[in-house]
Design a protein around this motif. Structure first.
Motif, PDB file in Angstrom:
ATOM      1  N   ILE A   1       0.836  -1.209   0.000  1.00 21.59           N
ATOM      2  CA  ILE A   1       0.000   0.000   0.000  1.00 21.59           C
ATOM      3  C   ILE A   1       0.871   1.260   0.000  1.00 21.59           C
ATOM      4  O   ILE A   1       0.588   2.232  -0.690  1.00 21.59           O
ATOM      5  CB  ILE A   1      -0.925   0.021   1.229  1.00 21.59           C
ATOM      6  CG1 ILE A   1      -1.820  -1.227   1.218  1.00 21.59           C
ATOM      7  CG2 ILE A   1      -1.779   1.283   1.248  1.00 21.59           C
ATOM      8  CD1 ILE A   1      -2.648  -1.367   2.466  1.00 21.59           C
ATOM      9  N   GLY A   2       1.952   1.216   0.780  1.00 13.77           N
ATOM     10  CA  GLY A   2       2.739   2.421   1.033  1.00 13.77           C
ATOM     11  C   GLY A   2       3.532   2.902  -0.166  1.00 13.77           C
ATOM     12  O   GLY A   2       3.568   4.102  -0.454  1.00 13.77           O
ATOM     13  N   VAL A   3       4.175   1.982  -0.896  1.00 14.18           N
ATOM     14  CA  VAL A   3       5.033   2.415  -2.007  1.00 14.18           C
ATOM     15  C   VAL A   3       4.221   3.116  -3.105  1.00 14.18           C
ATOM     16  O   VAL A   3       4.593   4.210  -3.538  1.00 14.18           O
ATOM     17  CB  VAL A   3       5.864   1.236  -2.547  1.00 14.18           C
ATOM     18  CG1 VAL A   3       6.558   1.607  -3.837  1.00 14.18           C
ATOM     19  CG2 VAL A   3       6.894   0.810  -1.503  1.00 14.18           C
TER      20      VAL A   3
ATOM     21  N   ILE B   1       5.798   5.139   2.781  1.00 13.33           N
ATOM     22  CA  ILE B   1       5.249   6.240   1.968  1.00 13.33           C
ATOM     23  C   ILE B   1       6.250   7.387   1.880  1.00 13.33           C
ATOM     24  O   ILE B   1       6.608   7.852   0.805  1.00 13.33           O
ATOM     25  CB  ILE B   1       3.932   6.763   2.574  1.00 13.33           C
ATOM     26  CG1 ILE B   1       2.900   5.629   2.656  1.00 13.33           C
ATOM     27  CG2 ILE B   1       3.394   7.932   1.756  1.00 13.33           C
ATOM     28  CD1 ILE B   1       1.606   6.049   3.297  1.00 13.33           C
ATOM     29  N   ARG B   2       6.712   7.816   3.046  1.00  8.45           N
ATOM     30  CA  ARG B   2       7.580   8.990   3.102  1.00  8.45           C
ATOM     31  C   ARG B   2       8.870   8.794   2.313  1.00  8.45           C
ATOM     32  O   ARG B   2       9.286   9.655   1.547  1.00  8.45           O
ATOM     33  CB  ARG B   2       7.972   9.264   4.551  1.00  8.45           C
ATOM     34  CG  ARG B   2       7.047  10.183   5.280  1.00  8.45           C
ATOM     35  CD  ARG B   2       7.696  10.509   6.606  1.00  8.45           C
ATOM     36  NE  ARG B   2       6.723  10.618   7.667  1.00  8.45           N
ATOM     37  CZ  ARG B   2       6.063  11.739   7.923  1.00  8.45           C
ATOM     38  NH1 ARG B   2       6.260  12.801   7.209  1.00  8.45           N
ATOM     39  NH2 ARG B   2       5.199  11.777   8.909  1.00  8.45           N
ATOM     40  N   LEU B   3       9.521   7.657   2.519  1.00 12.60           N
ATOM     41  CA  LEU B   3      10.827   7.484   1.882  1.00 12.60           C
ATOM     42  C   LEU B   3      10.703   7.191   0.387  1.00 12.60           C
ATOM     43  O   LEU B   3      11.598   7.531  -0.383  1.00 12.60           O
ATOM     44  CB  LEU B   3      11.640   6.411   2.613  1.00 12.60           C
ATOM     45  CG  LEU B   3      12.168   6.936   3.954  1.00 12.60           C
ATOM     46  CD1 LEU B   3      12.686   5.817   4.835  1.00 12.60           C
ATOM     47  CD2 LEU B   3      13.272   7.965   3.749  1.00 12.60           C
ATOM     48  N   THR B   4       9.596   6.594  -0.018  1.00 13.93           N
ATOM     49  CA  THR B   4       9.378   6.449  -1.462  1.00 13.93           C
ATOM     50  C   THR B   4       9.199   7.832  -2.086  1.00 13.93           C
ATOM     51  O   THR B   4       9.817   8.168  -3.105  1.00 13.93           O
ATOM     52  CB  THR B   4       8.140   5.589  -1.741  1.00 13.93           C
ATOM     53  OG1 THR B   4       8.303   4.328  -1.110  1.00 13.93           O
ATOM     54  CG2 THR B   4       7.950   5.378  -3.230  1.00 13.93           C
ATOM     55  N   ASP B   5       8.348   8.626  -1.449  1.00 11.61           N
ATOM     56  CA  ASP B   5       8.113  10.007  -1.878  1.00 11.61           C
ATOM     57  C   ASP B   5       9.444  10.764  -1.962  1.00 11.61           C
ATOM     58  O   ASP B   5       9.816  11.312  -2.999  1.00 11.61           O
ATOM     59  CB  ASP B   5       7.156  10.654  -0.860  1.00 11.61           C
ATOM     60  CG  ASP B   5       6.802  12.081  -1.223  1.00 11.61           C
ATOM     61  OD1 ASP B   5       7.194  12.533  -2.313  1.00 11.61           O
ATOM     62  OD2 ASP B   5       6.130  12.744  -0.418  1.00 11.61           O
TER      63      ASP B   5
ATOM     64  N   GLY C   1      13.228   2.813   3.484  1.00  9.12           N
ATOM     65  CA  GLY C   1      11.859   2.871   3.987  1.00  9.12           C
ATOM     66  C   GLY C   1      11.327   1.479   4.277  1.00  9.12           C
ATOM     67  O   GLY C   1      10.691   1.250   5.312  1.00  9.12           O
ATOM     68  N   VAL C   2      11.621   0.542   3.392  1.00  7.11           N
ATOM     69  CA  VAL C   2      11.181  -0.838   3.589  1.00  7.11           C
ATOM     70  C   VAL C   2      11.797  -1.395   4.872  1.00  7.11           C
ATOM     71  O   VAL C   2      11.123  -2.040   5.687  1.00  7.11           O
ATOM     72  CB  VAL C   2      11.586  -1.700   2.376  1.00  7.11           C
ATOM     73  CG1 VAL C   2      11.434  -3.174   2.694  1.00  7.11           C
ATOM     74  CG2 VAL C   2      10.738  -1.328   1.172  1.00  7.11           C
TER      75      VAL C   2
END
Lengths: 279, 404
Positions: free
Chosen positions: A105-107, A166-170, A210-211
């Protein structure tokens, strides 16, 4: 002075949700825990303990140096020796499923946030909220909606562990150097090609960080989620507290630490060795 | 000469709502007034130029002059606020996204200042990127990329990663990546500025070599005038977003449009740009073979010089006669110059670079005869005149004294 009935509002909101979708959710939870998580657990448990240890050692060998392999081997051997192997499997399933759901969901959410400033601004406070709200608070509605068991644990764990993904993908995608994005455009890439061939690969180390964080947070939350029946090492720790049995609590605690270190080093190792390994 | 790219009235104003600033600009306000009134920066101020097929067109300017912005407008990495950009007669500012992508894929490729290689791809994988995006089959694209890598001298490096290469090699990959696409137009954004001086010269020579074989249309951005003069067939001088002058290197050197260009040009090593033709004097006076020594003497006396070139009717040079020789000949009764022994004058062709001719000019005590391809006398070289041309803006200098 007038006291804002914030708690009451939340309660009535949750009550309403529980009335309308509660039964469906509980059915869903039963289904998932029986058919997916349960089967995954029995599947992993069916693998002989020594074989699973070897698999982990092999992964450690690929991800890092011999020291990581040795540490993995000794750590897992200790867990087996303490007769915590079934608990270990339980915890592992919970962590992996939670982390996987968070990432799945996050990525994509992170990718969306990187591409749309508006979405980025909209979810920023939400993410802050998710991360700073004491983790225990998630347990209550999760418990109400899904009942006791693994699914509410995973649900609250996902909420707690998803923000870094979410944050680190962003962040990773936003940090892709401008000239690399220009390369994509100048050679006529479609938006999809830009994402797959340039942005994601270049952002991969950050995304993997992030993962990694998501995995670590999942593990810590899974321990807390034992309070609503998650099982695993957390249950052992909880038992230790309830019985004032320091020894049991310590054994389970050490097992958590071992699992944490292994997962952390493995996910770090794989994210950084991708490129250097081929040198 | 075909026009490949034509830019008409290009304006680029930075900011989210540039329309108001654009109106002010069109109403005749200056950049500074607009910045003050709206807070918007005018990056490119009404620039028009055209690039011919097969030429290297250099856009020269200092940082902040808008040169990179112009380049990025040519492939619409930046969207012009107003103006027309014609590529092969097609206004690309009006294209839909899909069609623009096609143009970028097939007609133009870009080389970047900081190389901009994809770090997760090998040299070969970087080079095939453009073709990969177009969906060309793997074998075909890799074959083309290998050829181009070979061409830029990177054969055998295909499987290395960018972080294993030196700066010069990285830019070779950047160049190969652009060439693999086989575009008509190469856009080069300060492509050699990040390289150290020796490698830079090497890359410049290599580009010129490649260009002789490929005959692409190249738009090259630089802040280095020497680079501009070396590479450019024509140079566009940019300052503060406005075009000051467009011309060949010689035009820029010999007749700078304003003080700004002139100041730039002052520091240039003129010997590398100017040819003998630029520094020679008109071959006047000359005497004919059929003239007598007394005519030669009189001409020398009238012009206040001590030697004069002797030509035949078709202006082929036969030698030089000095005043002493002419006097002697006259006394010994020789009637026409063709009967006397003339001094063999040193000669040089008109299209030789001054730099290459300098040793000859320095050694010779006599004036040099400048010849065209048919070996006709078209000028003379006098040391003082050369020095003057190198020192000044090529203006006419009175050199009659220097040959005495």
């Amino acid at each position: 002075m007038y006291r804002i009935p914030l708690g009451k509002w939340v309660n009535s909101g949750v009550d309403w949700l529980d009335l309308t979708i509660g039964p469906t959710l509980r059915n869903f939870a039963d289904y998932v825990s029986d058919n997916i998580i349960g089967k995954l657990g029995t599947g992993l448990a069916a693998i002989p303990w020594w074989l699973l240890i070897l698999v982990f050692v092999a992964l450690a060998w690929r991800a890092g140096r011999w020291r990581l392999s040795l540490g993995t081997f000794l750590g897992l051997l200790l867990i087996y020796n303490l007769k915590l192997w079934p608990v270990f499997i339980e915890t592992l399933v919970l962590v992996l499923v939670s982390a996987l759901v968070s990432i799945v969901i996050g990525v994509p959410l992170g990718i969306t946030a990187a591409r749309s400033d508006r979405f980025h601004r909209a979810i920023a406070p939400l993410l802050d909220f998710m991360q700073t709200m004491p983790a225990f608070v998630y347990l209550i509605p999760a418990l109400m909606f899904f009942g006791l068991g693994t699914v509410p644990s995973i649900f609250s764990t996902v909420i707690f562990a998803m923000p870094p993904a979410i944050r680190l993908t962003d962040l990773g995608i936003r940090q892709v150097p401008t000239d690399l994005v220009e390369v994509g455009e100048a050679f006529g890439s479609s938006p999809w090609q830009m994402l797959w061939k340039i942005q994601l690969p270049v952002a991969l180390p950050t995304i993997m960080a992030g993962v990694n964080q998501t995995m670590m947070l999942s593990l810590s939350m899974v321990v807390i989620a034992s309070m609503i029946g998650a099982g695993g090492f957390g249950a052992g720790v909880l038992y230790g507290i309830a019985q004032m049995n320091v020894g049991v609590g310590f054994e389970n605690g050490v097992a958590v630490v071992i699992l944490a270190i292994i997962l952390d080093r493995l996910s770090q190792g794989f994210s950084s060795s991708k490129r250097t390994a081929e040198k | 000469m075909n026009v490949k790219i034509e830019v008409k009235n290009l304006i680029k104003i930075f900011g989210t709502q540039p329309q108001r600033a654009l109106k002010l600009l069109q109403a005749g306000k200056t950049k500074e007034q607009i910045l003050e009134e709206t807070g918007y920066t005018v990056g490119i101020n009404n620039v028009s130029f055209s690039v011919h097929e097969g030429e290297i067109f250099v856009v020269m300017g200092l940082s902040g002059s808008g040169k990179s912005t112009i380049l990025r407008c040519l492939n619409l990495l930046m969207e012009p606020t107003s103006g027309v950009i014609m590529v092969d007669g097609q206004d690309i500012t009006k294209l839909k996204a899909v069609d623009l992508r096609k143009v970028r894929q097939e007609k133009m490729a870009m080389v970047f200042q900081q190389f901009a290689l994809l770090p997760h791809r090998t040299v070969l994988q970087n080079a095939v990127y453009g073709l990969e995006v177009q969906g060309i089959p793997r074998e075909e694209r890799e074959e083309k990329a290998r050829k181009c890598l070979e061409m830029v001298g990177l054969g055998g490096w295909e499987d290395k990663y960018p972080d294993e290469l030196s700066g010069g090699m990285k830019q070779r990959v950047g160049l190969a990546r652009a060439l693999t696409n086989d575009p008509d137009i190469l856009l080069m954004d300060e492509a050699f500025s990040a390289l150290d001086p020796l490698i830079r010269e090497e890359m410049q020579d290599e580009l010129l070599n490649l260009q002789q074989r490929m005959n692409k249309t190249i738009v090259f951005i630089t802040h280095d005038l020497n680079e501009a003069l070396k590479l450019g067939d024509r140079i566009a001088f940019l300052r503060g977003g406005s075009l000051i002058q467009v011309g060949t290197p010689e035009e820029i050197i010999t007749s700078p449009a304003d003080d700004y260009v002139a100041r730039f040009v002052r520091g240039v090593d003129r010997t590398k740009i100017l040819t003998i033709q630029d520094v020679m004097k008109k071959p006047q006076p000359v005497v004919r073979l059929s003239d007598g020594p007394n005519v030669a003497l009189r001409i020398m006396k009238e012009n206040g010089i001590s030697s004069v070139f002797v030509v035949d009717r078709s202006r082929q040079i036969h030698g030089l006669v000095t005043a002493d020789l002419a006097l002697e000949a006259s006394k010994s009764g020789i009637r026409v110059l063709s009967e006397m022994d003339l001094i063999q004058a040193p000669t040089i062709y008109q299209d030789v670079l001054v730099q290459e001719a300098l040793p000859l000019i320095a050694e010779s005590k006599l004036p040099l005869a400048v010849l065209d391809q048919e070996k006709r006398l078209v000028g003379i070289i006098i040391r003082g005149a050369v020095l003057a041309a190198l020192a000044e803006d090529g203006g006419e200098v009175d050199v009659s004294n220097s040959i005495r």
